[in-house]
Design an enzyme around this catalytic site. Structure first.
Site, PDB file in Angstrom:
ATOM      1  N   SER A 138     -15.112   6.055  -2.522  1.00 50.39           N
ATOM      2  CA  SER A 138     -14.688   6.911  -1.403  1.00 50.39           C
ATOM      3  C   SER A 138     -13.332   7.547  -1.662  1.00 50.39           C
ATOM      4  O   SER A 138     -13.028   8.619  -1.127  1.00 50.39           O
ATOM      5  CB  SER A 138     -14.672   6.121  -0.096  1.00 50.39           C
ATOM      6  OG  SER A 138     -13.886   4.947  -0.212  1.00 50.39           O
ATOM      7  N   HIS A 179       0.185  -5.306 -11.839  1.00 52.87           N
ATOM      8  CA  HIS A 179       1.439  -4.564 -12.033  1.00 52.87           C
ATOM      9  C   HIS A 179       2.052  -4.803 -13.408  1.00 52.87           C
ATOM     10  O   HIS A 179       3.116  -4.275 -13.706  1.00 52.87           O
ATOM     11  CB  HIS A 179       2.452  -4.943 -10.950  1.00 52.87           C
ATOM     12  CG  HIS A 179       2.106  -4.418  -9.599  1.00 52.87           C
ATOM     13  ND1 HIS A 179       2.828  -4.707  -8.465  1.00 52.87           N
ATOM     14  CD2 HIS A 179       1.094  -3.617  -9.183  1.00 52.87           C
ATOM     15  CE1 HIS A 179       2.275  -4.122  -7.423  1.00 52.87           C
ATOM     16  NE2 HIS A 179       1.220  -3.450  -7.835  1.00 52.87           N
ATOM     17  N   ARG A 189      -5.069   1.017 -10.590  1.00 53.47           N
ATOM     18  CA  ARG A 189      -4.545   1.241  -9.241  1.00 53.47           C
ATOM     19  C   ARG A 189      -5.556   1.995  -8.376  1.00 53.47           C
ATOM     20  O   ARG A 189      -5.743   1.681  -7.199  1.00 53.47           O
ATOM     21  CB  ARG A 189      -3.234   2.023  -9.322  1.00 53.47           C
ATOM     22  CG  ARG A 189      -2.525   2.142  -7.982  1.00 53.47           C
ATOM     23  CD  ARG A 189      -1.173   2.791  -8.115  1.00 53.47           C
ATOM     24  NE  ARG A 189      -0.584   3.000  -6.796  1.00 53.47           N
ATOM     25  CZ  ARG A 189       0.224   4.007  -6.495  1.00 53.47           C
ATOM     26  NH1 ARG A 189       0.544   4.894  -7.422  1.00 53.47           N
ATOM     27  NH2 ARG A 189       0.716   4.134  -5.282  1.00 53.47           N
ATOM     28  N   PRO A 233      -2.196  -2.164   1.552  1.00 51.82           N
ATOM     29  CA  PRO A 233      -0.882  -2.830   1.628  1.00 51.82           C
ATOM     30  C   PRO A 233       0.221  -1.915   1.133  1.00 51.82           C
ATOM     31  O   PRO A 233       0.023  -1.135   0.199  1.00 51.82           O
ATOM     32  CB  PRO A 233      -1.057  -4.041   0.695  1.00 51.82           C
ATOM     33  CG  PRO A 233      -2.154  -3.658  -0.233  1.00 51.82           C
ATOM     34  CD  PRO A 233      -3.068  -2.763   0.530  1.00 51.82           C
ATOM     35  N   ASP A 293      -9.476   2.103  -3.980  1.00 61.21           N
ATOM     36  CA  ASP A 293     -10.846   2.400  -3.549  1.00 61.21           C
ATOM     37  C   ASP A 293     -11.478   1.193  -2.865  1.00 61.21           C
ATOM     38  O   ASP A 293     -11.998   1.294  -1.746  1.00 61.21           O
ATOM     39  CB  ASP A 293     -11.703   2.808  -4.754  1.00 61.21           C
ATOM     40  CG  ASP A 293     -13.144   3.102  -4.354  1.00 61.21           C
ATOM     41  OD1 ASP A 293     -13.337   3.835  -3.370  1.00 61.21           O
ATOM     42  OD2 ASP A 293     -14.061   2.595  -5.015  1.00 61.21           O
ATOM     43  N   THR A 353       7.145  -5.367 -21.335  1.00 58.15           N
ATOM     44  CA  THR A 353       5.978  -4.987 -22.148  1.00 58.15           C
ATOM     45  C   THR A 353       5.092  -4.052 -21.327  1.00 58.15           C
ATOM     46  O   THR A 353       3.987  -4.420 -20.913  1.00 58.15           O
ATOM     47  CB  THR A 353       5.180  -6.235 -22.581  1.00 58.15           C
ATOM     48  OG1 THR A 353       4.812  -6.985 -21.416  1.00 58.15           O
ATOM     49  CG2 THR A 353       5.983  -7.117 -23.509  1.00 58.15           C
ATOM     50  N   GLY A 398     -14.733  -0.612   0.854  1.00 52.08           N
ATOM     51  CA  GLY A 398     -15.407  -1.305  -0.238  1.00 52.08           C
ATOM     52  C   GLY A 398     -15.414  -0.471  -1.510  1.00 52.08           C
ATOM     53  O   GLY A 398     -14.951   0.668  -1.539  1.00 52.08           O
TER      54      GLY A 398
END
Length: 330
Positions: free
Chosen positions: A79, A197, A65, A167, A70, A253, A75
């Site tokens: 950062s 996810h 994540r 998002p 990042d 799982t 890019g």
């Protein structure tokens, strides 16, 4: 004057040719970038990620994540690792990033510390995050994919950029598709990347509006499987008192990188609103169905998409630096 024009034209032509022939940032990267400058790079990263994952099993989902958050902002330049100062509110302190798990940051810091002892000032934090993420995905049973190296660490980190670009699970599918399209990713690539996810977890505070008092006629979002929604309500009951309370993204799982995430969606077992929306939109549903029935197809698509993402907006040469510490600029 005529002589000046004669001299200027070849000069302009030479400049144009040099610009055309100049390699892109991604072409300057190489999988063997540290073979000579830091021969133990791969072994140090592998040892660090293995030890951290064993000690904290949520590390893989946390790093994955962190890597996404990042790369999508400025890019893949680390950062997101920068700490805020009195003069600058950094990416990691944007509201949308406050729920990023600490294990993701910690594994990068551990690897950086070990690498600075072995080869000081050589390996960027951006490369460490990229390789750490790949290794952890593979450790969890996911696909191996190549990570080209040679990124420099970025020189900009602003919370406002993260808040506007990343998002959000409450966004419409139209907005999410537009967002990925704006950085060069197709609908299929977006659906494949969302398969991340299959590991990790979501804080209860992020889904509270979907599982408690959804509207006047329903206590929870009707796109949930009712039994699943009740389970989430019970699991998240104390989320106001305990902000760190969370639930697995994949109930079946949770510790395996596999395709069960996609199998869950048609059954109403997606944690986030944006997860459940994937199976309700005619543009994304065919890819959900493909990856649900064919794990190999998912792994191949995910590998290609995340390898492409890992090259997005990379900095090389004077466009970045090799940080001494991952949480601050030099």
């Amino acid at each position: 004057m005529a002589m000046q024009q004669v001299l200027i034209k070849p000069l302009i032509l030479t400049l144009c040719i040099s610009l055309i022939l100049q390699p892109s940032h991604s072409q300057q990267l190489s999988t063997s970038f540290y073979h000579k400058s830091c021969p133990r790079f791969e072994q140090i990263i592998q040892d660090t990620t293995t030890n951290k994952q064993i000690a904290s099993p949520t590390t893989a989902g946390a790093a994955l994540r962190l890597f996404f958050h990042d790369c999508l902002v400025e890019g893949c330049d680390a950062s997101v690792l920068i700490s805020s100062t009195p003069f600058n509110k950094a990416e990691r302190d944007a509201d949308i990033n406050l729920s990023l798990p600490g294990d993701g940051f910690d594994v990068v810091v551990r690897a950086k510390t070990a690498l600075e002892l072995a080869c000081p000032g050589v390996v960027s934090c951006a490369d460490i995050l990229a390789v750490t993420t790949r290794n952890l995905v593979t450790m969890m049973g996911g696909p191996f994919y190549n990570v080209k190296l040679g990124r420099r660490d970025g020189l900009v980190s602003r919370a406002s950029r993260a808040q506007n670009i990343l998002p959000k699970p409450t966004m419409s599918m139209n907005r999410i598709i537009r967002l990925f399209k704006s950085i060069g990713f197709s609908v299929q690539e977006m659906v494949a990347l969302t398969g991340a996810h299959t590991i990790g977890f979501t804080h209860c505070s992020e889904i509270s509006s979907d599982i408690y008092n959804y509207n006047n006629s329903s206590r929870f979002d009707p796109s949930y499987n009712p039994r699943y929604a009740m389970g989430l309500r019970n699991a998240c009951a104390d989320y106001r008192k305990n902000p760190s309370l969370s639930v697995f993204n994949d109930i079946m799982t949770p510790r395996d990188f596999d395709n069960s995430y996609y199998k869950n969606l048609p059954k109403g077992l997606g944690v986030l609103r944006s997860d459940r929306a994937l199976v309700m939109d005619r543009r994304t549903r065919p890819f959900v169905e493909l990856y649900a029935r064919d794990q190999k197809a998912f792994f191949e698509a995910f590998g290609r998409a995340i390898e492409k993402l890992s090259l997005y907006g990379v900095k090389t040469g004077r466009n970045g630096e090799i940080r001494r510490r991952c949480d601050s600029f030099n």
